[in-house]
Design a protein around this motif. Structure first.
Motif, PDB file in Angstrom:
ATOM      1  N   TYR A   1       0.851  -1.187   0.000  1.00  0.00           N
ATOM      2  CA  TYR A   1       0.000   0.000   0.000  1.00  0.00           C
ATOM      3  C   TYR A   1       0.890   1.242   0.000  1.00  0.00           C
ATOM      4  CZ  TYR A   1      -3.222   3.488   1.977  1.00  0.00           C
ATOM      5  OH  TYR A   1      -3.986   4.613   2.190  1.00  0.00           O
ATOM      6  N   PRO A   2       0.565   2.411  -0.469  1.00  0.00           N
ATOM      7  CA  PRO A   2      -0.703   2.815  -1.112  1.00  0.00           C
ATOM      8  C   PRO A   2      -0.635   2.754  -2.640  1.00  0.00           C
ATOM      9  CG  PRO A   2       0.563   4.776  -0.532  1.00  0.00           C
ATOM     10  CD  PRO A   2       1.417   3.591  -0.153  1.00  0.00           C
ATOM     11  N   GLY A   3       0.433   2.317  -3.215  1.00  0.00           N
ATOM     12  CA  GLY A   3       0.591   2.097  -4.649  1.00  0.00           C
ATOM     13  C   GLY A   3       1.894   1.377  -4.808  1.00  0.00           C
ATOM     14  N   GLY A   4       2.249   1.135  -6.019  1.00  0.00           N
ATOM     15  CA  GLY A   4       1.815   1.600  -7.303  1.00  0.00           C
ATOM     16  C   GLY A   4       2.206   3.036  -7.647  1.00  0.00           C
ATOM     17  N   ASN A   5       1.801   3.338  -8.856  1.00  0.00           N
ATOM     18  CA  ASN A   5       2.083   4.661  -9.421  1.00  0.00           C
ATOM     19  C   ASN A   5       1.585   5.775  -8.508  1.00  0.00           C
ATOM     20  OD1 ASN A   5       3.073   3.286 -11.609  1.00  0.00           O
ATOM     21  ND2 ASN A   5       1.295   3.631 -12.916  1.00  0.00           N
ATOM     22  N   PHE A   6       0.537   5.509  -7.759  1.00  0.00           N
ATOM     23  CA  PHE A   6      -0.060   6.506  -6.864  1.00  0.00           C
ATOM     24  C   PHE A   6       0.980   7.111  -5.911  1.00  0.00           C
ATOM     25  CE2 PHE A   6      -2.035   7.361  -2.695  1.00  0.00           C
ATOM     26  CZ  PHE A   6      -2.922   8.358  -3.040  1.00  0.00           C
ATOM     27  N   CYS A   7       1.949   6.307  -5.501  1.00  0.00           N
ATOM     28  CA  CYS A   7       2.934   6.761  -4.497  1.00  0.00           C
ATOM     29  C   CYS A   7       3.711   7.995  -4.919  1.00  0.00           C
ATOM     30  CB  CYS A   7       3.985   5.674  -4.248  1.00  0.00           C
ATOM     31  SG  CYS A   7       3.304   4.217  -3.547  1.00  0.00           S
ATOM     32  N   ALA A   8       3.883   8.159  -6.227  1.00  0.00           N
ATOM     33  CA  ALA A   8       4.842   9.157  -6.723  1.00  0.00           C
ATOM     34  C   ALA A   8       4.484  10.598  -6.363  1.00  0.00           C
ATOM     35  CB  ALA A   8       5.013   9.023  -8.227  1.00  0.00           C
ATOM     36  N   THR A   9       3.207  10.846  -6.004  1.00  0.00           N
ATOM     37  CA  THR A   9       2.845  12.203  -5.577  1.00  0.00           C
ATOM     38  C   THR A   9       2.064  12.180  -4.251  1.00  0.00           C
ATOM     39  OG1 THR A   9       0.840  12.179  -6.927  1.00  0.00           O
ATOM     40  CG2 THR A   9       2.783  13.194  -7.919  1.00  0.00           C
ATOM     41  N   TYR A  10       2.157  11.076  -3.540  1.00  0.00           N
ATOM     42  CA  TYR A  10       1.352  10.942  -2.313  1.00  0.00           C
ATOM     43  C   TYR A  10       2.100  11.470  -1.092  1.00  0.00           C
ATOM     44  CZ  TYR A  10      -1.279   8.794   1.507  1.00  0.00           C
ATOM     45  OH  TYR A  10      -2.007   8.579   2.652  1.00  0.00           O
ATOM     46  N   HIS A  11       1.425  12.330  -0.339  1.00  0.00           N
ATOM     47  CA  HIS A  11       1.988  12.835   0.912  1.00  0.00           C
ATOM     48  C   HIS A  11       1.179  12.242   2.060  1.00  0.00           C
ATOM     49  CE1 HIS A  11       4.647  15.494  -1.203  1.00  0.00           C
ATOM     50  NE2 HIS A  11       3.623  15.896  -1.939  1.00  0.00           N
ATOM     51  N   TRP A  12       1.824  11.358   2.803  1.00  0.00           N
ATOM     52  CA  TRP A  12       1.100  10.587   3.819  1.00  0.00           C
ATOM     53  C   TRP A  12       0.460  11.476   4.882  1.00  0.00           C
ATOM     54  CZ3 TRP A  12       2.320  10.693   8.998  1.00  0.00           C
ATOM     55  CH2 TRP A  12       3.554  11.236   9.351  1.00  0.00           C
ATOM     56  N   LEU A  13       1.076  12.662   5.125  1.00  0.00           N
ATOM     57  CA  LEU A  13       0.527  13.555   6.162  1.00  0.00           C
ATOM     58  C   LEU A  13      -0.882  14.051   5.802  1.00  0.00           C
ATOM     59  CD1 LEU A  13       3.670  15.578   7.239  1.00  0.00           C
ATOM     60  CD2 LEU A  13       2.043  14.485   8.814  1.00  0.00           C
ATOM     61  N   ASP A  14      -1.185  14.093   4.487  1.00  0.00           N
ATOM     62  CA  ASP A  14      -2.544  14.490   4.057  1.00  0.00           C
ATOM     63  C   ASP A  14      -3.590  13.494   4.547  1.00  0.00           C
ATOM     64  OD1 ASP A  14      -1.518  16.621   2.659  1.00  0.00           O
ATOM     65  OD2 ASP A  14      -1.657  15.661   0.687  1.00  0.00           O
ATOM     66  N   GLY A  15      -3.167  12.268   4.809  1.00  0.00           N
ATOM     67  CA  GLY A  15      -4.137  11.192   5.100  1.00  0.00           C
ATOM     68  C   GLY A  15      -4.188  10.781   6.555  1.00  0.00           C
ATOM     69  N   VAL A  16      -3.705  11.635   7.468  1.00  0.00           N
ATOM     70  CA  VAL A  16      -3.848  11.311   8.902  1.00  0.00           C
ATOM     71  C   VAL A  16      -4.534  12.469   9.626  1.00  0.00           C
ATOM     72  CG1 VAL A  16      -1.843   9.745   8.982  1.00  0.00           C
ATOM     73  CG2 VAL A  16      -1.522  12.176   9.508  1.00  0.00           C
ATOM     74  N   GLY A  17      -5.046  12.170  10.827  1.00  0.00           N
ATOM     75  CA  GLY A  17      -5.728  13.208  11.614  1.00  0.00           C
ATOM     76  C   GLY A  17      -7.212  13.243  11.315  1.00  0.00           C
ATOM     77  N   PRO A  18      -7.918  14.243  11.910  1.00  0.00           N
ATOM     78  CA  PRO A  18      -9.379  14.307  11.740  1.00  0.00           C
ATOM     79  C   PRO A  18      -9.769  14.332  10.255  1.00  0.00           C
ATOM     80  CG  PRO A  18      -8.607  15.913  13.354  1.00  0.00           C
ATOM     81  CD  PRO A  18      -7.384  15.313  12.739  1.00  0.00           C
ATOM     82  N   LYS A  19     -10.732  13.474   9.909  1.00  0.00           N
ATOM     83  CA  LYS A  19     -11.059  13.310   8.483  1.00  0.00           C
ATOM     84  C   LYS A  19     -11.585  14.590   7.842  1.00  0.00           C
ATOM     85  CE  LYS A  19     -11.676   8.387   8.268  1.00  0.00           C
ATOM     86  NZ  LYS A  19     -12.480   7.254   7.869  1.00  0.00           N
ATOM     87  N   ASP A  20     -12.327  15.401   8.651  1.00  0.00           N
ATOM     88  CA  ASP A  20     -12.905  16.605   8.041  1.00  0.00           C
ATOM     89  C   ASP A  20     -11.846  17.691   7.798  1.00  0.00           C
ATOM     90  OD1 ASP A  20     -12.429  17.211  10.657  1.00  0.00           O
ATOM     91  OD2 ASP A  20     -14.460  17.936  11.117  1.00  0.00           O
ATOM     92  N   GLN A  21     -10.648  17.462   8.295  1.00  0.00           N
ATOM     93  CA  GLN A  21      -9.591  18.448   8.039  1.00  0.00           C
ATOM     94  C   GLN A  21      -8.574  17.969   6.998  1.00  0.00           C
ATOM     95  OE1 GLN A  21      -7.931  19.636  11.886  1.00  0.00           O
ATOM     96  NE2 GLN A  21     -10.019  19.670  12.682  1.00  0.00           N
ATOM     97  N   ARG A  22      -8.826  16.804   6.429  1.00  0.00           N
ATOM     98  CA  ARG A  22      -7.861  16.289   5.451  1.00  0.00           C
ATOM     99  C   ARG A  22      -8.111  16.932   4.081  1.00  0.00           C
ATOM    100  NH1 ARG A  22      -7.816   9.791   6.797  1.00  0.00           N
ATOM    101  NH2 ARG A  22      -7.617  10.002   9.051  1.00  0.00           N
ATOM    102  N   PRO A  23      -7.037  17.326   3.402  1.00  0.00           N
ATOM    103  CA  PRO A  23      -7.224  18.009   2.109  1.00  0.00           C
ATOM    104  C   PRO A  23      -7.565  17.042   0.969  1.00  0.00           C
ATOM    105  CG  PRO A  23      -4.884  17.742   2.596  1.00  0.00           C
ATOM    106  CD  PRO A  23      -5.630  17.211   3.794  1.00  0.00           C
TER     107      PRO A  23
END
Ligand code: AHR
Length: 497
Positions: free
Chosen positions: A69-91
């Motif tokens: 996880y999380p990819g694959g090609n997806f990894c190349a622009t993925y910033h893990w910090l975007d995906g942690v913390g309160p869900k309503d504050q995730r970009p």
């Protein structure tokens, strides 16, 4: 007669131990794999975490030890910090691998929780495109940190006291690929991978670091192995800690014709042999001490995939046939035969995207390819043991892959194992779509449990509202001859002497 194939199984001749990780999976933020696949909040079939329960149950049956996880090609622009913390504050962000929008509603903590629910271990891939080493170190600290440090505390604040102890980490994905945001020359990649590996191992020497290879036979593989399989870094506590633990390779096979389609995975066997030789060569040339563990191959993307025929905008929703199921059986035979060299193999992917398991709003569908995977994962564990097949070979070009062009393709493809439970398991794939093969089996002892995967024809599929391909169970007394039916995979098991 001369035409009668013979299979000789020698359960006492152990070849090598089978790493359970050859039955690993892969979930990417791609198409309907995460969203609508494993994560579907609001669906009555999902639990309080939004995880599809039917998918979890099916994957528990499959008993997959590790999921990438999380990819694959997806990894190349993925910033893990975007995906942690309160869900309503995730970009929400534009996603550049598959050109969609990533909402980040499913991130590291959700994946870890999902792994615990399924009973599997996580394997994470770093962003080698737009990501930095600082960000990678922070991710490891977030997942594994036990001290009073910034990112370990962030994990605690997000609700998780105990570390996740993520062991497997990949140094990028398909960095050589022209489609990658992260594309690099082999020289630039090797330099960066080595630098990251040093820092990561200083942070946590127990990490298993996976170098990004190509298909195992490319100059990329040769060069990166030569540069990165070096004696352990002197700052590390012990010379038994290598910087690189595994070399990743990828391969997808397919053909519109049955015979080349089913036998193309034999190219992977050759690729494994070549990669294994390159690993030895690099270690010899770099004078790596034998006490430093030898890296294994991480075949972290493999499957039958033809993006042209597959449905969906990404060409990712395959409708698999019996021919594809036989190809998957041969893929798995290859991993069992090559268990000495293969430390992990991840079928790409685990749900909906190029997958043996599909979801609809109302339930799941087990594709044809599910059944060989299920039987292998259930029974082909323990040790690879010697199994020799003597039989005729197919005429002409069977696997249209450059690696196979000078090699024979036997009528029957086999592998055998000896489990902790004292049972011998033999898999025989009869690729032939016209005839069964009466076969002499040496070394078998009745009574034998027999599992057969087959269907009406090689184009049979489970995706047209009916399960046309599944498992048939039977018993055999273990006499001298057994007829392997046309276009079938057979798994036989008996108690060793
Ligand atoms: O598995 C689908 C894609 O195939 C992966 O994202 C990529 O690594 C490969 O090219």
């Amino acid at each position: 007669d001369d035409e009668t194939p013979t299979i000789a199984v020698h359960p006492t001749r152990k070849v090598s131990q089978i790493n359970p990780n050859i039955y690993a999976g892969f979930t990417e933020h791609m198409g309907r794999c995460i969203y609508g696949g494993i994560y579907d909040p609001g669906n009555p079939l999902s639990d309080e975490n939004g995880f599809r329960k039917d998918v979890v149950d099916a994957l528990k049956e499959l008993n997959i030890p590790t999921v990438r996880y999380p990819g694959g090609n997806f990894c190349a622009t993925y910033h893990w910090l975007d995906g942690v913390g309160p869900k309503d504050q995730r970009p929400s962000r534009p996603e550049l691998a598959w050109l969609g929008t990533e909402t980040n509603q499913f991130g590291t903590d959700e994946f870890m929780k999902w792994c615990e629910t399924v009973g599997t271990e996580p394997y994470l891939c770093f962003n080698f495109g737009t990501g930095t080493l600082d960000e990678a170190l922070a991710w490891v600290e977030y997942c594994n940190g036990t001290g009073n440090t910034y990112y370990a505390n962030m994990r605690r604040k997000n609700g998780r006291e105990e570390p996740y102890n993520v062991k497997y980490w990949a140094l990028g994905n398909e960095v050589w690929g022209p489609w990658q945001v992260e594309q690099m020359t082999k020289e630039a990649y090797a330099h960066k991978a080595l630098q990251w590996a040093k820092a990561l191992k200083l942070l946590d020497p127990s990490l298993v670091l996976i170098l990004c290879g190509q298909d195992g036979t490319a100059s990329w593989d040769y060069y990166t192995l030569k540069q990165c399989l070096v004696p352990a870094h002197s700052a590390l506590s012990t010379s038994a800690v290598p910087l690189i633990d595994m070399h990743s390779i990828h391969m997808y096979t397919s053909s519109n014709e049955h015979l080349p389609n089913a036998t193309a995975p034999l190219a992977a066997e050759r690729a494994i042999e070549i990669t294994s030789a390159l690993i030895d060569l690099a270690r010899i040339e770099n004078k790596v001490p034998p006490s430093q563990p030898r890296p294994t191959i991480c075949f972290d993307e493999w499957n039958v995939w033809d993006p042209i025929r597959a449905e969906g905008s990404l060409g990712a929703e395959e409708s698999y046939t019996l021919s594809d199921a036989l190809a998957v059986a041969i893929w798995l035979n290859v991993f069992v035969r090559k268990s000495r060299d293969v430390g992990m193999a991840c079928i790409a992917q685990t749900v909906n995207v190029i997958s043996p398991l599909m979801t609809t709003k109302e339930g799941i569908i087990k594709q044809t390819t599910w059944w060989p995977l299920y039987l292998f994962s259930r029974f082909m564990r323990g040790w690879t043991v010697s199994a020799h097949v003597s039989c005729g070979v197919y005429e002409g070009e069977t696997a249209p892959v450059w690696l196979r062009s000078a090699m024979d393709t036997p009528w029957l493809d086999v592998s055998a194992s000896l489990g902790e439970d004292g049972y011998v398991d033999l898999v025989v794939v009869n690729i032939n779509e016209k005839r069964g093969f009466e076969t002499k089996i040496e070394g078998v002892r009745g009574p034998v449990d027999v599992y057969t995967v087959t269907g009406e024809g090689v184009q049979s599929t489970n995706m047209k509202g009916k399960e046309e391909v599944s498992i048939r169970e039977s018993k055999w007394d273990g006499g001298v001859h057994y007829e392997f039916p046309k276009h079938s995979m057979t798994l036989m098991r008996w108690k060793a002497e």
